[in-house]
Design an enzyme around this catalytic site. Sequence first.
Site, PDB file in Angstrom:
ATOM      1  N   CYS A 123    -103.138 -89.285 -33.746  1.00  0.00           N
ATOM      2  CA  CYS A 123    -104.529 -89.705 -33.568  1.00  0.00           C
ATOM      3  C   CYS A 123    -105.422 -89.563 -34.797  1.00  0.00           C
ATOM      4  O   CYS A 123    -106.149 -90.499 -35.126  1.00  0.00           O
ATOM      5  CB  CYS A 123    -105.164 -88.909 -32.436  1.00  0.00           C
ATOM      6  SG  CYS A 123    -104.404 -89.249 -30.854  1.00  0.00           S
ATOM      7  N   PHE A 124    -105.411 -88.385 -35.421  1.00  0.00           N
ATOM      8  CA  PHE A 124    -106.468 -88.106 -36.392  1.00  0.00           C
ATOM      9  C   PHE A 124    -106.563 -89.136 -37.520  1.00  0.00           C
ATOM     10  O   PHE A 124    -107.619 -89.728 -37.740  1.00  0.00           O
ATOM     11  CB  PHE A 124    -106.302 -86.698 -36.982  1.00  0.00           C
ATOM     12  CG  PHE A 124    -106.776 -85.601 -36.055  1.00  0.00           C
ATOM     13  CD1 PHE A 124    -107.464 -85.902 -34.891  1.00  0.00           C
ATOM     14  CD2 PHE A 124    -106.546 -84.276 -36.352  1.00  0.00           C
ATOM     15  CE1 PHE A 124    -107.910 -84.907 -34.039  1.00  0.00           C
ATOM     16  CE2 PHE A 124    -106.989 -83.260 -35.505  1.00  0.00           C
ATOM     17  CZ  PHE A 124    -107.663 -83.585 -34.350  1.00  0.00           C
ATOM     18  N   THR A 161    -107.213 -95.524 -27.143  1.00  0.00           N
ATOM     19  CA  THR A 161    -108.313 -95.370 -28.098  1.00  0.00           C
ATOM     20  C   THR A 161    -108.505 -96.689 -28.831  1.00  0.00           C
ATOM     21  O   THR A 161    -107.565 -97.216 -29.430  1.00  0.00           O
ATOM     22  CB  THR A 161    -107.987 -94.243 -29.096  1.00  0.00           C
ATOM     23  OG1 THR A 161    -107.751 -93.066 -28.351  1.00  0.00           O
ATOM     24  CG2 THR A 161    -109.127 -94.020 -30.071  1.00  0.00           C
ATOM     25  N   ALA A 178    -104.987 -82.661 -25.915  1.00  0.00           N
ATOM     26  CA  ALA A 178    -104.213 -82.435 -27.134  1.00  0.00           C
ATOM     27  C   ALA A 178    -102.773 -82.142 -26.723  1.00  0.00           C
ATOM     28  O   ALA A 178    -102.528 -81.564 -25.656  1.00  0.00           O
ATOM     29  CB  ALA A 178    -104.792 -81.264 -27.923  1.00  0.00           C
ATOM     30  N   PHE A 188    -114.657 -85.746 -36.098  1.00  0.00           N
ATOM     31  CA  PHE A 188    -115.274 -84.420 -36.310  1.00  0.00           C
ATOM     32  C   PHE A 188    -114.210 -83.321 -36.351  1.00  0.00           C
ATOM     33  O   PHE A 188    -114.287 -82.401 -37.160  1.00  0.00           O
ATOM     34  CB  PHE A 188    -116.284 -84.110 -35.188  1.00  0.00           C
ATOM     35  CG  PHE A 188    -117.678 -84.585 -35.483  1.00  0.00           C
ATOM     36  CD1 PHE A 188    -117.934 -85.899 -35.813  1.00  0.00           C
ATOM     37  CD2 PHE A 188    -118.760 -83.710 -35.410  1.00  0.00           C
ATOM     38  CE1 PHE A 188    -119.220 -86.347 -36.075  1.00  0.00           C
ATOM     39  CE2 PHE A 188    -120.048 -84.138 -35.680  1.00  0.00           C
ATOM     40  CZ  PHE A 188    -120.288 -85.468 -36.009  1.00  0.00           C
TER      41      PHE A 188
HETATM   42  C1  UDX Z   1    -106.009 -84.459 -31.100  1.00  0.00           C
HETATM   43  C2  UDX Z   1    -107.331 -84.014 -30.458  1.00  0.00           C
HETATM   44  O1  UDX Z   1    -107.418 -82.583 -30.502  1.00  0.00           O
HETATM   45  C3  UDX Z   1    -107.410 -84.500 -29.014  1.00  0.00           C
HETATM   46  O2  UDX Z   1    -108.665 -84.174 -28.449  1.00  0.00           O
HETATM   47  C4  UDX Z   1    -107.214 -86.026 -29.000  1.00  0.00           C
HETATM   48  O3  UDX Z   1    -107.209 -86.477 -27.665  1.00  0.00           O
HETATM   49  C5  UDX Z   1    -105.914 -86.402 -29.685  1.00  0.00           C
HETATM   50  O4  UDX Z   1    -105.888 -85.877 -31.007  1.00  0.00           O
HETATM   51  P1  UDX Z   1    -103.481 -83.616 -31.053  1.00  0.00           P
HETATM   52  O5  UDX Z   1    -103.284 -84.559 -32.185  1.00  0.00           O
HETATM   53  O6  UDX Z   1    -102.528 -83.633 -29.914  1.00  0.00           O
HETATM   54  O7  UDX Z   1    -104.947 -83.823 -30.414  1.00  0.00           O
HETATM   55  O8  UDX Z   1    -103.451 -82.105 -31.612  1.00  0.00           O
HETATM   56  P2  UDX Z   1    -104.506 -81.123 -32.312  1.00  0.00           P
HETATM   57  O9  UDX Z   1    -104.369 -79.801 -31.674  1.00  0.00           O
HETATM   58  O10 UDX Z   1    -105.852 -81.679 -32.389  1.00  0.00           O
HETATM   59  O11 UDX Z   1    -103.906 -80.975 -33.778  1.00  0.00           O
HETATM   60  C6  UDX Z   1    -103.876 -82.048 -34.713  1.00  0.00           C
HETATM   61  C7  UDX Z   1    -103.365 -81.563 -36.050  1.00  0.00           C
HETATM   62  O12 UDX Z   1    -104.317 -80.708 -36.679  1.00  0.00           O
HETATM   63  C8  UDX Z   1    -102.068 -80.761 -35.981  1.00  0.00           C
HETATM   64  O13 UDX Z   1    -101.226 -81.123 -37.062  1.00  0.00           O
HETATM   65  C9  UDX Z   1    -102.541 -79.338 -36.118  1.00  0.00           C
HETATM   66  O14 UDX Z   1    -101.554 -78.477 -36.637  1.00  0.00           O
HETATM   67  C10 UDX Z   1    -103.697 -79.505 -37.097  1.00  0.00           C
HETATM   68  N1  UDX Z   1    -104.686 -78.410 -37.038  1.00  0.00           N
HETATM   69  C11 UDX Z   1    -105.388 -78.198 -35.882  1.00  0.00           C
HETATM   70  C12 UDX Z   1    -104.925 -77.649 -38.160  1.00  0.00           C
HETATM   71  O15 UDX Z   1    -104.308 -77.854 -39.212  1.00  0.00           O
HETATM   72  N2  UDX Z   1    -105.879 -76.673 -38.096  1.00  0.00           N
HETATM   73  C13 UDX Z   1    -106.597 -76.411 -36.962  1.00  0.00           C
HETATM   74  O16 UDX Z   1    -107.447 -75.501 -36.999  1.00  0.00           O
HETATM   75  C14 UDX Z   1    -106.339 -77.205 -35.826  1.00  0.00           C
END
Ligand code: UDX
Length: 446
Positions: free
Chosen positions: A257-258, A112, A145, A207
């Site tokens: 990532c986020f 990324t 993910a 997003f």
């Molecule tokens: C994310 C993106 O989903 C994925 O498309 C990208 O390629 C990489 O980043 P990832 O970080 O592996 O993937 O996990 P994800 O399922 O997105 O969860 C990220 C965080 O958000 C976690 O801590 C999860 O617990 C939290 N989360 C997710 C929430 O708190 N609430 C939700 O409704 C969804």
Amino acid sequence: MSMIARQCPDLRVTVADFNEDRIKAWNSDELPIYEPGLDEIVEEARGRNLVFTTDVRQAIESSEMIFVSVGTPTKAHGIGAGRAADLKYIESAARLIAEVSHGHKIVVEKSTIPVKTASAIRTILTSNTRNGATFEVLSNPEFLAEGTAIEDLRDPDRILIGGDPSSSGRDAVEALVEIYGRWVPRDRLITTNLWSSELSKLVANAFLAQRISSINSISALCEATGADVDEVARAVGADSRIGPKFLKASVGFGGSCFKKDVLNLVYLCESFGLREVADYWYQVVGINEWQKRRFVETMVRTLFNTLSGKRIAVLGFAFKKDTDDTRESAAIQVCTDLLAEHASVTIYDPRVDEATIRQDLEEAGVDVGDLAERLEVCSDPYSAAAGAHALAVLTEWDEFRELDLPRIQSDMLKPAFVFDGRSVLPYEELKRLGFEPFTIGRSLRV
Ligand code: UDX
């Protein structure tokens, strides 16, 4: 790469890294990461058409297509520190590719990266080539993910491929389309120009993170008013324009990532002079940091305004279930804050080992050696909870839904406070069993 090797047995896939320990682990029965279903896929393809090697030069030389999948951490120093992506690994990979390559190579950005990186890669490649090699650069961001990676790769919502509009650019795009097209329906293969592809990855993560920060901000309002955030999420998500996914309130999002990608987007906006846009997206991270702090503040307030000398059991340290990854996990901040309040913390996670927990806390500024007496990592949830004043659930592991709650209740000090940061424990049953439960997004008063 394992999925490509699995789906295309006629292609030879070489995964190359300078790190000998990592490659050794990829060649062993104990893979260096835990990901459900990955073992079987690696086992099937390894030795057939999937090779893990430390001979990076040979891997570049012998391949027609090279996926650059190196880390792009947040810059720790200088201009853009704390926000911009550090592209040093991308740059050194491009220099090495230029030095080693002969003939024509397609270089695919998998990491990324900020918009316009493809142009930097192309410049480095063409100005350093030694052997008359020619290059085409593509962008092919990864949307999997963790925890669901195999399913996401096998049946993706979409595959995004960005390329140059020239005829050799179009040929390169077609070569990659042909690979994914072996198992992904053509209507899910989206081809765009390079900049749209690069930017879409950052925007998709922004997003998703924004949805979590939105529902987490509402969780605070629910706690204040007596509304239940899960009910609100269900009602709001039933609108097909909004949709039900990614509306689960939590103690805060984590993962590699986020935060990094939102900050990267913020930096990008700032560097193009778009102050308002940067501020808007920055709040997604701002709310997330606040949510983690707010969770600990609720604990302190509920436990009669002091945690000093109290024992707090923490269940879950990974940033989400079904992974051993702890990067940016909310648990790191929460445990650091609990220790700063002079609490004793006992931690249990089904997948994260003790060394990782201690290292994460140390990197967060906790003097783990000094706190030896106040920090314990347990091998089961019951020993973590025994004698605790409060229990905090920070990861939504399925096994926490199956806990022997009466046993935990009888082993805890009373009142037995529970702080459920993932809304996985049965609230009504907790009350019936004599716990004092707090669930994120649910008022203490109802
Ligand atoms: C994310 C993106 O989903 C994925 O498309 C990208 O390629 C990489 O980043 P990832 O970080 O592996 O993937 O996990 P994800 O399922 O997105 O969860 C990220 C965080 O958000 C976690 O801590 C999860 O617990 C939290 N989360 C997710 C929430 O708190 N609430 C939700 O409704 C969804």
